[in-house]
Scaffold this active site. Structure first.
Site, PDB file in Angstrom:
ATOM      1  CB  CYS A  96      28.472  36.889  15.259  1.00  0.00           C
ATOM      2  SG  CYS A  96      27.504  36.069  13.978  1.00  0.00           S
TER       3      CYS A  96
ATOM      4  CG  ASP B  79      47.633  32.971  25.370  1.00  0.00           C
ATOM      5  OD1 ASP B  79      47.633  33.980  24.625  1.00  0.00           O
ATOM      6  OD2 ASP B  79      48.465  32.058  25.280  1.00  0.00           O
TER       7      ASP B  79
ATOM      8  CB  THR C 225      36.636  38.164  23.136  1.00  0.00           C
ATOM      9  OG1 THR C 225      37.021  36.879  22.690  1.00  0.00           O
ATOM     10  CG2 THR C 225      36.509  39.094  21.928  1.00  0.00           C
TER      11      THR C 225
ATOM     12  CG  ASP D 164      51.740  29.997  29.875  1.00  0.00           C
ATOM     13  OD1 ASP D 164      50.561  30.025  29.465  1.00  0.00           O
ATOM     14  OD2 ASP D 164      52.711  30.336  29.175  1.00  0.00           O
ATOM     15  CB  SER D 165      47.418  32.976  31.180  1.00  0.00           C
ATOM     16  OG  SER D 165      47.489  32.989  29.781  1.00  0.00           O
ATOM     17  CB  SER D 166      48.170  27.879  28.620  1.00  0.00           C
ATOM     18  OG  SER D 166      48.360  28.777  27.548  1.00  0.00           O
TER      19      SER D 166
ATOM     20  CB  THR E 207      54.307  37.958  28.298  1.00  0.00           C
ATOM     21  OG1 THR E 207      53.997  36.722  27.655  1.00  0.00           O
ATOM     22  CG2 THR E 207      55.433  38.631  27.545  1.00  0.00           C
TER      23      THR E 207
END
Length: 342
Positions: free
Chosen positions: A280, A92, A167, A59-61, A15
């Site tokens: 977690c 992402d 993350t 795209d980072s996907s 983006t």
């Protein structure tokens, strides 16, 4: 007069490198040679900037280990010519890529800063400008003629993090990333403040080495109440499987069913490396703290301690690619190599 830092901007896609066509509303990649047109503020930074783009931005996907090698090779090829590097990347999978690159560079002595944005650079409310400007400022920051930062980092929304501690936590907010088990390395407000005591020490005395062999025949297995023997078996018995990141409960706990422990034990005996990480958001695996992790400890699971799932996956790829002797693998994985675990 001191030399002005020279920064290389690397655009992989995402983006941040998009502008909006206001007639069609579609997003398109802009020409990085015309960067000053979109961000004239860059002229006021105390550095010189050059840019290099992926031939076909993605795209980072669609990001994968082959592209990670491409990024490291751009930096490797131009390492001696620049004082710092800023990698523009889709948000992402940025934590995966930035974590991977941190392992691929051994004895790094210059900053490699990953950043991106939630809104395109041409959008009125974009976060792209601030993220890019501050990342370049961080990459060019020096003290006594040496870079303040000499590790792979991720900068987003006023905070600089160690890349392999991050993350992505939000798909909508500008504050998209978190570092649950390690403090920010720097914070940007009225002033740019570095938390120097938590930065990795530079390895300038050693020559840089770049590791490009990554083994991606691995799997991620997330436990949930009611997970069946067939599901676990189907993953652990994948043909050619070399490693598994096992997302357990709490501090590394898992079911004590005989079938479950037997499947793990059989996989380990076949040479599959299994790393125990917690589901977690924060905290650490402590094998043997509860009865539900004693058996995992006894059969020889690797403790991921407080590593993120993203960093555990790419560290596993990296170490498997290094073909470390079986008897040494566990002890090497359980040691911090690039500040990724405590």
């Amino acid at each position: 007069m001191a030399n002005i830092p020279h920064i290389l901007l690397i655009y992989t896609g995402g983006t941040i490198g998009m502008t909006k066509d206001y007639e069609t509303g579609a997003l398109k990649a802009f020409d990085f040679d015309k960067l000053l047109k979109y961000i004239p503020e860059l002229k006021h930074l105390n550095c010189t900037i050059e840019s290099e783009s992926f031939k076909n931005p993605i795209d980072s996907s669609n990001m994968n280990p082959e592209y990670w090698v491409d990024i490291t090779e751009i930096i490797e090829r131009r390492y001696e010519d620049f004082d710092g590097f800023v990698v523009l990347h889709g948000s992402d999978t940025m934590s995966y890529t930035a974590s991977a690159v941190s392992f691929m560079f051994e004895n790094l002595s210059k900053p490699v800063i990953f950043t991106g944005s939630q809104l395109p650079i041409g959008d009125l409310r974009t976060d792209a400008k601030e993220n890019m400007i501050t990342s370049i400022e961080i990459a060019s920051a020096q003290k006594n003629g040496k870079p303040i930062v000499s590790e792979v980092c991720l900068y987003f929304e006023y905070k600089l993090y160690r890349a392999n501690r991050t993350t992505k936590i939000n798909a909508e907010h500008f504050e998209a990333f978190s570092s649950p088990n390690y403090p920010p390395l720097a914070e940007s407000g009225v002033h740019l403040k570095f938390n120097e005591q938590v930065l990795l020490k530079s390895r300038r005395s050693k020559s840089i080495r770049i590791r490009k062999r990554l083994e991606n025949n691995i799997a991620l297995l997330k436990l949930f109440p009611g997970i069946t023997e067939n599901v676990v078996k189907s993953i652990l018995e994948i043909e050619g499987l070399k490693g598994v990141v096992l997302e357990t409960y709490g501090s590394g706990n898992a079911p004590t069913d005989k079938w479950f422990i037997d499947l793990l034990s059989t996989a380990l005996k076949k040479g599959v490396k299994i790393v125990d990480v917690t589901q977690c958001a924060g905290g650490s695996v402590i094998l043997g703290q509860y009865e539900t992790s004693v058996k995992l400890q006894k059969i020889g699971l690797i403790s991921g301690k407080d590593i993120t799932t993203e960093a555990a996956l790419v560290k596993l790829m990296y170490l498997l690619g290094e073909e470390i002797p079986r008897r040494k693998f566990k002890s090497i994985f359980e040691k911090p190599l690039r500040g990724e675990m405590t």
